[in-house]
Design an enzyme around this catalytic site. Structure first.
Site, PDB file in Angstrom:
ATOM      1  N   LYS A 205      43.010 -15.729 -33.409  1.00  0.00           N
ATOM      2  CA  LYS A 205      42.186 -15.973 -34.576  1.00  0.00           C
ATOM      3  C   LYS A 205      42.173 -14.789 -35.547  1.00  0.00           C
ATOM      4  CE  LYS A 205      38.858 -18.227 -31.559  1.00  0.00           C
ATOM      5  NZ  LYS A 205      37.460 -18.092 -31.025  1.00  0.00           N
ATOM      6  N   GLY A 206      42.439 -13.598 -35.017  1.00  0.00           N
ATOM      7  CA  GLY A 206      42.141 -12.372 -35.754  1.00  0.00           C
ATOM      8  C   GLY A 206      42.749 -12.239 -37.126  1.00  0.00           C
TER       9      GLY A 206
ATOM     10  N   GLU B  80      49.612 -10.522 -38.563  1.00  0.00           N
ATOM     11  CA  GLU B  80      48.754 -10.231 -37.411  1.00  0.00           C
ATOM     12  C   GLU B  80      47.690  -9.207 -37.800  1.00  0.00           C
ATOM     13  OE1 GLU B  80      47.321 -10.880 -34.886  1.00  0.00           O
ATOM     14  OE2 GLU B  80      48.477 -10.462 -33.069  1.00  0.00           O
ATOM     15  N   ASP B  81      46.546  -9.258 -37.156  1.00  0.00           N
ATOM     16  CA  ASP B  81      45.499  -8.288 -37.495  1.00  0.00           C
ATOM     17  C   ASP B  81      45.778  -6.911 -36.896  1.00  0.00           C
ATOM     18  OD1 ASP B  81      45.016  -9.210 -34.908  1.00  0.00           O
ATOM     19  OD2 ASP B  81      42.852  -9.326 -35.134  1.00  0.00           O
TER      20      ASP B  81
ATOM     21  N   ASP C 145      48.641  -3.441 -30.657  1.00  0.00           N
ATOM     22  CA  ASP C 145      48.057  -2.454 -29.757  1.00  0.00           C
ATOM     23  C   ASP C 145      49.113  -2.134 -28.688  1.00  0.00           C
ATOM     24  OD1 ASP C 145      46.419  -1.048 -28.039  1.00  0.00           O
ATOM     25  OD2 ASP C 145      44.866  -2.548 -27.906  1.00  0.00           O
TER      26      ASP C 145
ATOM     27  N   LYS D 128      47.889   0.346 -33.817  1.00  0.00           N
ATOM     28  CA  LYS D 128      47.418   1.350 -32.848  1.00  0.00           C
ATOM     29  C   LYS D 128      48.642   1.867 -32.111  1.00  0.00           C
ATOM     30  CE  LYS D 128      42.854   0.205 -31.110  1.00  0.00           C
ATOM     31  NZ  LYS D 128      42.131  -0.330 -29.954  1.00  0.00           N
TER      32      LYS D 128
ATOM     33  N   PHE E 158      37.816   1.291 -30.560  1.00  0.00           N
ATOM     34  CA  PHE E 158      37.656  -0.148 -30.732  1.00  0.00           C
ATOM     35  C   PHE E 158      37.176  -0.464 -32.142  1.00  0.00           C
ATOM     36  CE2 PHE E 158      36.687  -4.485 -30.002  1.00  0.00           C
ATOM     37  CZ  PHE E 158      37.666  -4.828 -29.089  1.00  0.00           C
TER      38      PHE E 158
ATOM     39  N   ASP F 149      37.418  -8.761 -33.703  1.00  0.00           N
ATOM     40  CA  ASP F 149      36.163  -9.067 -32.991  1.00  0.00           C
ATOM     41  C   ASP F 149      35.922  -8.143 -31.810  1.00  0.00           C
ATOM     42  OD1 ASP F 149      38.287 -10.238 -31.322  1.00  0.00           O
ATOM     43  OD2 ASP F 149      36.650 -11.125 -30.187  1.00  0.00           O
TER      44      ASP F 149
ATOM     45  N   ARG G 175      33.652 -10.569 -36.587  1.00  0.00           N
ATOM     46  CA  ARG G 175      34.865 -10.850 -37.353  1.00  0.00           C
ATOM     47  C   ARG G 175      34.569 -10.948 -38.845  1.00  0.00           C
ATOM     48  NH1 ARG G 175      39.083 -12.549 -33.821  1.00  0.00           N
ATOM     49  NH2 ARG G 175      38.404 -13.794 -32.053  1.00  0.00           N
TER      50      ARG G 175
END
Ligand code: PRP
Length: 174
Positions: free
Chosen positions: A42-43, A98-99, A102, A130, A151, A158, A164
């Site tokens: 969802k991000g 993409e958000d 990582d 990241k 974080f 989220d 979000r």
């Protein structure tokens, strides 16, 4: 954010400026072509919505749902696709949006999945990178901001499905 202590990492104005820069770069790179933009739910939905409204080449859209984190702040390392794209991408120019990247496991999985469908080209645009947390070698083609460990929430990101909707990006202070 109730009891959780937080600090702004990127303000909405900084984000807007950077999104416009990325869109301009993408528009230049794809001039004269048509893109199929695939958002990862969802991000990515907020970043994608802002980005595509600044892109000035024709675009079509699709979405996948790939989950890796579950309900915690640490990646489980297990990637699961729960919603596939619904359009043919054979011979098309694809941009994955993409958000955050990582460990890189989600995007590595998705890139391999989509390459099997023989697109003409495939590039990746991530809002946040990241970089130091990679478990697999992975480079995005377009990166909004590179961040250290920590974080982050807001602008689509989220913590256990919360936050979000924040227009700015915050880092949670443990
Ligand atoms: C998050 C994020 C990326 C992925 C990045 O998704 O949106 O998809 O983790 O992590 P990785 O590089 O370590 O694989 P999540 O599974 O939390 O789902 P969401 O997009 O619904 O928040």
């Amino acid at each position: 954010m109730n009891q959780i202590s937080k600090k702004i990492l990127f303000s909405r104005n900084e984000i807007q400026k950077r999104v416009k820069e990325l869109a301009s770069q993408i528009s230049g790179d794809y001039a004269g072509r048509e893109l199929v933009i695939i958002g990862i739910l969802k991000g990515a939905f907020i970043f994608m919505a802002d980005l595509v409204r600044e892109i000035n080449v024709p675009c079509k859209f699709d979405f996948v749902r790939v989950a890796s984190y579950g309900a915690s702040s640490e990646s489980s390392g297990k990637v699961v696709m729960t919603k596939d794209i619904e359009t043919s991408i054979k011979g098309r120019d694809i941009l994955i949006v993409e958000d955050i990247v990582d460990t890189g496991l989600t995007l590595q999985y998705l890139v391999n999945w989509l390459k099997e469908r023989s697109p003409n080209s495939l590039r990746i645009c991530v809002f946040l990178d990241k970089r130091k947390r990679r478990k697999v070698t992975f480079e995005a083609d377009y990166v909004g901001f590179t961040i250290d460990d920590g974080f982050v929430v807001g602008y689509g990101l989220d913590f256990d499905e919360q936050f979000r909707f924040f227009p700015d990006v915050y880092i949670i202070e443990q």
